[in-house]
Design an enzyme around this catalytic site. Structure first.
Site, PDB file in Angstrom:
ATOM      1  N   SER A 233      -3.079 -21.952 -20.459  1.00 53.41           N
ATOM      2  CA  SER A 233      -3.329 -22.825 -21.595  1.00 53.41           C
ATOM      3  C   SER A 233      -2.012 -23.533 -21.934  1.00 53.41           C
ATOM      4  O   SER A 233      -1.037 -22.878 -22.287  1.00 53.41           O
ATOM      5  CB  SER A 233      -3.804 -21.918 -22.738  1.00 53.41           C
ATOM      6  OG  SER A 233      -4.283 -22.652 -23.788  1.00 53.41           O
ATOM      7  N   ASN A 235      -1.393 -27.181 -23.623  1.00 52.04           N
ATOM      8  CA  ASN A 235      -1.562 -27.751 -24.982  1.00 52.04           C
ATOM      9  C   ASN A 235      -0.367 -28.498 -25.567  1.00 52.04           C
ATOM     10  O   ASN A 235      -0.476 -29.080 -26.648  1.00 52.04           O
ATOM     11  CB  ASN A 235      -2.011 -26.673 -25.979  1.00 52.04           C
ATOM     12  CG  ASN A 235      -3.235 -25.944 -25.473  1.00 52.04           C
ATOM     13  OD1 ASN A 235      -4.127 -26.578 -24.930  1.00 52.04           O
ATOM     14  ND2 ASN A 235      -3.266 -24.644 -25.597  1.00 52.04           N
ATOM     15  N   ASN A 309     -11.772 -28.078 -31.034  1.00 55.61           N
ATOM     16  CA  ASN A 309     -12.906 -27.591 -31.821  1.00 55.61           C
ATOM     17  C   ASN A 309     -12.383 -27.142 -33.171  1.00 55.61           C
ATOM     18  O   ASN A 309     -11.607 -26.190 -33.227  1.00 55.61           O
ATOM     19  CB  ASN A 309     -13.538 -26.358 -31.152  1.00 55.61           C
ATOM     20  CG  ASN A 309     -14.419 -26.720 -29.995  1.00 55.61           C
ATOM     21  OD1 ASN A 309     -15.220 -27.641 -30.084  1.00 55.61           O
ATOM     22  ND2 ASN A 309     -14.270 -25.996 -28.901  1.00 55.61           N
ATOM     23  N   CYS A 352     -14.161 -23.513 -27.086  1.00 49.88           N
ATOM     24  CA  CYS A 352     -12.827 -23.004 -26.803  1.00 49.88           C
ATOM     25  C   CYS A 352     -12.029 -22.806 -28.093  1.00 49.88           C
ATOM     26  O   CYS A 352     -11.916 -23.712 -28.905  1.00 49.88           O
ATOM     27  CB  CYS A 352     -12.121 -23.997 -25.893  1.00 49.88           C
ATOM     28  SG  CYS A 352     -10.615 -23.358 -25.224  1.00 49.88           S
TER      29      CYS A 352
END
Ligand code: SF4
Length: 358
Positions: A233, A235, A309, A352
């Site tokens: 991950s 990001n 999200n 997610c």
């Protein structure tokens, strides 16, 4: 290993006493237990594995290996523990199923069954809560309760298949928790789930997802499991952006992460899976995309772009479709293989970063 005064090995004694927690035992360990406790070997151990993992364990006593030995079965019946956890709630939408499992200490975990083209994927939790504190993640807001046992990790697959009746062929360790913060239990679960005599899920169909715990990547690199897939991950394409979103980056900044990936023994044609959650105004500019392309080069990467999200307490939005397309195009122009994932499961909080609203 210590030897007792009477010459027996303590390890063997402990095997004699312990219950058979079958979901938590790799097959070679089960063979040991069957030998020490019951004087039986691989023949009966493999039969147990088959009955539990392939058939759901409802009728072991009638399996050919046990039907003719009622005395053996009556002893085994009392010794075997088959405790996958109690599924207390399922929430469905468009084929996606989130289920909540109550564990023996009354803590709860979430798992998600995601329909794919051919088979279903199960998103598995490895901890109750998480220590890693990623800002965009609902699980982080629970804090950390405890790590799951191997049996509790495998129990999610058992319940998805045998209780809920879904054909699970792919696993992603992307649910609640950081898998490398529970390394030993997760890797033992991988062994259990991979056994052809039991669950028979191929390593190439398992993905371990980390937020960037470099020692975990280094340990996995040494385990000689080249076909297991590694997801990271990301990001944030620079340390300032990433550290603001993911505290793990302060321990292992991008340079350390890249070094561990450079050294990782991918199989021929293997790729890393990178996840990048796009958050409007935070990490979604063209400059961010260019910096991300520089970070990725020359690693073989498949990049999943996921719109943020919304979760409680992190008041941000997902970018517009145009912004997301522009971000993706910038990366594609730089030669990065990009997949735009329109996150499934938002309305049931199974997207997610959304697990943990139990
Ligand atoms: S994103 Fe993953 S590693 Fe980060 S806090 Fe959430 S569960 Fe933990």
């Amino acid at each position: 290993m210590r030897i007792n005064y009477n010459g027996t090995c303590q390890f063997m004694n402990s095997l004699k006493e312990e219950k058979i927690d079958i979901l938590g035992l790799p097959l070679d360990k089960l063979v040991n237990v069957m030998q020490v406790q019951h004087g039986k070997g691989p023949f009966h151990a493999e039969a147990l594995y088959r009955e539990v993992f392939k058939k759901g364990g409802g009728d072991i006593g009638h399996a050919p290996e046990f039907k003719g030995s009622p005395r053996l079965w009556s002893v085994l019946e009392k010794a075997i523990r088959l405790l996958p956890g109690r599924v207390e709630k399922t929430i469905e939408e468009e084929g996606l199923v989130k289920f909540i499992t109550r564990l023996s200490d009354e803590l709860a975990i979430e798992s998600v069954i995601i329909p794919m083209t051919r088979h279903n994927t199960l998103c598995v939790s490895s901890q109750v809560g998480c220590k890693m504190g990623c800002k965009f993640c609902q699980t982080a807001r629970m804090g950390f309760k405890r790590s799951l046992t191997t049996s509790e990790i495998v129990g999610q697959v058992f319940n998805a298949r045998h209780l809920l009746g879904h054909d699970i062929k792919n696993l992603v360790f992307m649910g609640m928790g950081e898998p490398f913060d529970n390394f030993d239990a997760v890797m033992t679960a991988v062994r259990v789930l991979n056994s052809q005599k039991g669950c028979d899920i191929a390593l190439r169909h398992m993905t371990i997802s980390t937020c960037g715990v470099v020692p975990g990547i280094e340990r996995l690199a040494l385990m000689n499991l080249p076909n297991i897939r590694l997801a990271v991950s990301i990001n944030g394409p620079d340390d300032a952006t990433r550290s603001a979103l993911m505290p793990v980056n302060r321990h292992w900044p991008l340079a350390a992460l890249k070094k561990s990936l450079d050294a990782y023994p991918l199989p021929p044609r293997g790729v890393f899976l990178f996840e990048y959650i796009l958050i409007k105004g935070v990490n979604d500019s063209r400059e961010h995309a260019q910096a991300l392309a520089r970070f990725i080069h020359p690693l073989p990467v498949r990049l999943n772009l996921i719109p943020y999200n919304p979760v409680t307490g992190f008041d941000h939005q997902s970018p517009s479709d145009e912004q997301m397309h522009d971000f993706a195009q910038t990366l594609t122009d730089k030669g990065v293989f990009v997949i735009k994932r329109w996150s499934k499961g938002r309305s049931v909080s199974a997207g997610c970063g959304q697990l943990g609203k139990i």
